[in-house]
Design a protein around this motif. Structure first.
Motif, PDB file in Angstrom:
ATOM      1  N   ARG A 213       0.810  -1.200  -0.281  1.00 54.41           N
ATOM      2  CA  ARG A 213       0.076  -0.321   0.029  1.00 54.41           C
ATOM      3  C   ARG A 213       0.760   1.230   0.058  1.00 54.41           C
ATOM      4  O   ARG A 213       0.502   2.337  -0.776  1.00 54.41           O
ATOM      5  CB  ARG A 213      -0.865   0.150   1.232  1.00 54.41           C
ATOM      6  CG  ARG A 213      -2.080  -0.905   1.072  1.00 54.41           C
ATOM      7  CD  ARG A 213      -2.742  -1.191   2.334  1.00 54.41           C
ATOM      8  NE  ARG A 213      -4.218  -2.026   2.164  1.00 54.41           N
ATOM      9  CZ  ARG A 213      -4.007  -3.431   1.838  1.00 54.41           C
ATOM     10  NH1 ARG A 213      -2.810  -3.887   1.724  1.00 54.41           N
ATOM     11  NH2 ARG A 213      -5.209  -3.888   1.490  1.00 54.41           N
ATOM     12  N   TRP A 217       0.666   3.966  -3.063  1.00 56.31           N
ATOM     13  CA  TRP A 217       0.705   5.337  -2.993  1.00 56.31           C
ATOM     14  C   TRP A 217       1.925   5.992  -3.446  1.00 56.31           C
ATOM     15  O   TRP A 217       1.461   7.139  -4.178  1.00 56.31           O
ATOM     16  CB  TRP A 217       0.510   5.420  -1.299  1.00 56.31           C
ATOM     17  CG  TRP A 217      -0.015   6.781  -1.040  1.00 56.31           C
ATOM     18  CD1 TRP A 217      -1.048   7.724  -1.052  1.00 56.31           C
ATOM     19  CD2 TRP A 217       1.132   7.821  -0.479  1.00 56.31           C
ATOM     20  NE1 TRP A 217      -0.951   8.880  -0.475  1.00 56.31           N
ATOM     21  CE2 TRP A 217       0.488   9.090  -0.133  1.00 56.31           C
ATOM     22  CE3 TRP A 217       2.550   7.741  -0.374  1.00 56.31           C
ATOM     23  CZ2 TRP A 217       0.857  10.364   0.139  1.00 56.31           C
ATOM     24  CZ3 TRP A 217       3.058   9.110  -0.074  1.00 56.31           C
ATOM     25  CH2 TRP A 217       2.307  10.163   0.118  1.00 56.31           C
ATOM     26  N   HIS A 221       1.246   9.135  -6.186  1.00 59.62           N
ATOM     27  CA  HIS A 221       1.479  10.394  -5.869  1.00 59.62           C
ATOM     28  C   HIS A 221       2.996  11.104  -5.970  1.00 59.62           C
ATOM     29  O   HIS A 221       3.075  12.266  -6.493  1.00 59.62           O
ATOM     30  CB  HIS A 221       1.340  10.748  -4.352  1.00 59.62           C
ATOM     31  CG  HIS A 221      -0.169  10.603  -4.136  1.00 59.62           C
ATOM     32  ND1 HIS A 221      -0.708   9.366  -3.774  1.00 59.62           N
ATOM     33  CD2 HIS A 221      -1.417  11.361  -4.083  1.00 59.62           C
ATOM     34  CE1 HIS A 221      -1.979   9.336  -3.343  1.00 59.62           C
ATOM     35  NE2 HIS A 221      -2.448  10.729  -3.827  1.00 59.62           N
TER      36      HIS A 221
END
Length: 306
Positions: A213, A217, A221
């Motif tokens: 995760r 992420w 980003h």
């Protein structure tokens, strides 16, 4: 079917790489173009997936976790560890210089490949790259230790090693070697010790479910920064993979066998003078070039498919 066979073979390559302390299965995943899909597929094994499974919506559950992709890849990895990995370890014991040379070329080209995917380099990305390289260098310079394989130690080693295994440039096998769990885990695989392997796999599941995760992420980003640090990891890890090493200290493992404890990187001619063994310089250089060429050819093939 053709795509699944290719994915299975990629899994076998990952499994063979993860068996070698110093080479990362994550590197192979990146080279073969499945890295981001792998991270996102692992991340999708979440509470939503659990609800779908418990409600009996098995088809939706399978689609949600990208089950076909994960199943074929895991089968390839497991098959490799059970078969091909033994041959890789044999080559590591019999022809270590030439095998390390091949991996050196492969990872050096992989580092360049990742760096080439960064659109525009700036001071921030360069700093991240340097920090990543320094971190990997320091990690690969740690002298291995040995600890008692208690239940907690095995579980925690699974958590740590699996995170390293999915990071290009950071070897899960080497992390196990550093914390003294490489031999117990490899022995458990050979002996099919269900209890110890179960604890280790449980740690892997917990570790990868959280770390995937974080990686997903970061790719969403801060993709360029993530690529920069991964490239740095690869560059720094070359410290461990340098083919010509002179062992300065040995240790006796629990089986009474003498194993290298501390090693220094040396030049090929110095290696021959210090160890009295041939440096296989020309063969090793050829294998370095072959490793790099394989990466570039695989990237060209993937680019043509996009």
């Amino acid at each position: 079917m053709s795509a699944r066979i290719k994915l299975f073979l990629k899994g076998m390559l990952m499994g063979a790489a993860d068996a070698v302390p110093g080479v990362s299965g994550g590197t192979i995943a990146f080279i073969t173009g499945i890295y981001e899909e792998l991270i996102n597929s692992i991340k999708s094994v979440d509470m939503d997936a659990a609800r779908l499974f418990l409600s009996g919506s098995f088809k939706d559950f399978w689609k949600h976790i990208n089950g076909s992709f994960l199943l074929v890849l895991i089968l390839g990895i497991v098959t490799s560890i059970a078969t091909v990995a033994g041959s890789v370890l044999y080559l590591l014991d019999t022809y270590p210089v030439m095998l390390w040379a091949f991996f050196f070329g492969l990872i050096l080209a992989s580092c360049w490949l990742i760096m080439s995917q960064i659109d525009t380099w700036n001071m921030w990305l360069t700093l991240i790259f340097v920090v990543g390289a320094m971190f990997a260098y320091l990690v690969t310079s740690i002298t291995p230790t040995e600890i008692e394989p208690t239940s907690l130690a095995v579980f925690l080693s699974g958590m740590v090693a699996i995170c390293a295994m999915i990071l290009p440039g950071v070897s899960g096998s080497f992390i196990l070697l550093v914390i003294g769990m490489y031999t117990p885990i490899l022995s458990a695989v050979k002996a099919f010790d269900v209890q110890l392997l179960g604890l280790f796999l449980a740690g892997c599941v917990v570790g990868i479910s959280g770390f995937s995760r974080v990686l997903s992420w970061m790719f969403v980003h801060y993709k360029m920064a993530t690529l920069a640090v991964l490239a740095g990891f690869m560059l720094g890890s070359l410290n461990k993979i340098w083919p010509w090493k002179y062992t300065t200290a040995y240790a006796i493992n629990r089986h009474g066998e003498q194993v290298p404890l501390a090693q220094d990187n040396v030049l090929p001619l110095s290696y021959q003078a210090l160890t009295g063994e041939p440096s296989y310089l020309y063969a090793s250089l050829a294998l370095m070039v072959l490793g790099g060429a394989i990466v570039l050819l695989m990237e060209r093939g993937l680019s043509s498919q996009r």
